[in-house]
Scaffold this active site. Structure first.
Site, short mmCIF file in Angstrom:
data_model
loop_
_atom_site.label_atom_id
_atom_site.label_comp_id
_atom_site.label_asym_id
_atom_site.label_seq_id
_atom_site.Cartn_x
_atom_site.Cartn_y
_atom_site.Cartn_z
N HIS A 105 13.08 37.66 38.29
CA HIS A 105 14.10 37.26 37.13
C HIS A 105 13.21 36.74 35.98
O HIS A 105 12.12 36.56 36.10
CB HIS A 105 15.07 36.23 37.61
CG HIS A 105 14.36 34.88 37.89
ND1 HIS A 105 14.15 34.52 38.92
CD2 HIS A 105 14.17 33.95 37.14
CE1 HIS A 105 13.50 33.37 39.24
NE2 HIS A 105 13.41 32.88 37.92
N HIS A 144 9.81 32.06 31.09
CA HIS A 144 8.97 32.60 32.07
C HIS A 144 9.17 33.96 32.58
O HIS A 144 10.79 34.31 32.43
CB HIS A 144 8.74 31.65 33.20
CG HIS A 144 9.91 31.33 34.08
ND1 HIS A 144 10.82 30.18 33.64
CD2 HIS A 144 10.44 31.94 35.10
CE1 HIS A 144 11.93 30.26 34.64
NE2 HIS A 144 11.58 31.23 35.34
N HIS A 202 13.40 22.95 42.40
CA HIS A 202 14.71 22.81 41.43
C HIS A 202 16.08 22.20 42.42
O HIS A 202 16.12 22.69 43.10
CB HIS A 202 15.00 24.17 40.76
CG HIS A 202 14.13 24.83 40.01
ND1 HIS A 202 13.32 24.12 38.92
CD2 HIS A 202 13.50 25.90 40.18
CE1 HIS A 202 12.51 24.93 38.23
NE2 HIS A 202 12.63 25.88 38.79
N TYR A 217 5.21 26.56 38.42
CA TYR A 217 5.17 27.21 36.95
C TYR A 217 3.72 27.10 36.51
O TYR A 217 3.21 26.18 36.72
CB TYR A 217 6.09 26.48 35.97
CG TYR A 217 7.61 27.00 36.49
CD1 TYR A 217 8.09 28.01 35.94
CD2 TYR A 217 8.30 26.19 37.02
CE1 TYR A 217 9.46 28.29 36.09
CE2 TYR A 217 9.64 26.40 37.51
CZ TYR A 217 10.11 27.35 36.91
OH TYR A 217 11.51 27.68 37.33
#
Ligand SMILES: [Fe+2]
Length: 309
Positions: free
Chosen positions: A154, A216, A248, A257
């Site tokens: 995604h 991202h 998350h 990340y």
């Protein structure tokens, strides 16, 4: 559910400041499979377990960021119908001829109110994942080089007018809203997570003044242990990490990340949950954005909220 219409994220083209450095990073550190180079100097990659020819394309430019983000649709008839639907909705669309991207059919490109170029396409050459179609082994040598995610999963894009973006994705393209974060006054959304499938998100947007920005591109791993191993590989290669490993609250994804050498953020992640289109949207209030972002630390990370490419 039968997946029809828009099926999944297909490819993204991103800009790197130094092509050789970008190739080394995406091939040897992230562990994607290089599948081609074109006459424009673009380099094509796919994740090892993807069968289509490419899912990430890089090109050298003076500034980092994203050129376009594309979704694969079911077939040519679907592509034509969605093109007509987008035009009827009032958006301008452009047809990019087959072959402009290597091994990729005709694309329908349109700009959304956040300033991003979105594409739809129906055809991309199947090159396989290196495993047999009869009695396949579960993995191969490509799955062992670098971080080696299994798929491009995604994207998260930053730009203005996400209420209008949400309407296009839900009313024209068939997505549904899985989760959202309310604005401080509770009257609108500051962030939205949209799915066209059974995934917790296929694309997400955050309201941001500057249009067309990339937060991202995300790559899927199969286990939490593989996310931790990705962190090891990042450290071994001195890849700058933004946040994680952590989980998350929003989407329940377990994640790291980090930034590529040009400053494009990427994510290696696993987990989440599997909503169907009848899923009732989850809402996060603005004051709980900390645990929404980093559940264990319940913490807002300034760089995560402000640094985009
Ligand atoms: Fe993500």
């Amino acid at each position: 559910m039968a997946l029809v219409g828009v099926m999944r994220p297909g490819h993204a083209q991103i800009r790197v400041l130094d092509l050789e450095e970008g190739i080394h990073f995406y091939r040897d550190v992230l562990g994607l499979v290089e599948t081609g180079r074109d006459t424009q100097g673009r380099v094509y990659f796919k994740c090892w377990d993807e069968r289509d020819h490419n899912s990430l394309i890089i090109r050298q430019a003076d500034r980092a960021g994203i050129d376009f983000f594309a979704f694969k649709v079911l077939d040519k008839a679907t592509l034509d119908k969605l093109d007509a639907d987008l035009r009827a909705y009032g958006l301008k669309t452009e047809r990019i001829p087959a072959g402009d991207l290597l091994e990729t059919g005709e694309r329908v490109r349109f700009e959304i109110p956040s300033g991003h170029l979105i594409e739809l396409y129906a055809d991309k050459t199947c090159v396989g994942n290196g495993l047999d179609m009869v009695n396949p082994r579960p993995w191969n040598a490509n799955s062992e080089r670098g971080i080696a995610p299994i798929r491009f999963d995604h994207g998260l894009l930053y730009g203005p007018n996400i209420a209008a973006v949400q309407k296009i994705f839900t009313e024209v393209l068939g997505f549904f809203l899985v989760e959202r974060v309310l604005t401080p006054d509770g009257k609108g959304n500051v962030a939205i997570w949209l799915s066209c499938s059974h995934k917790v998100h296929d694309i997400a947007f955050v309201e941001h003044a500057e249009p067309g920005k990339l937060h991202h591109c995300s790559f899927l791993l199969e286990s939490w242990e593989e996310v931790l191993r990705a962190g090891d590989i990042m450290s071994m290669n001195k890849v700058p990490i933004d946040i994680g490993p952590t989980r998350h609250g929003i989407t329940r994804g377990c994640t790291i990340y980090a930034w590529d050498p040009s400053g494009n953020r990427f994510e290696t992640y696993m987990g989440g949950y599997q909503p169907y289109p009848d899923y009732q949207t989850l809402t996060w209030t603005f004051d709980e954005l900390g645990p929404g972002l980093d559940y264990p630390q319940r913490k807002l990370h300034e760089t995560f909220l402000t640094v985009v490419s």
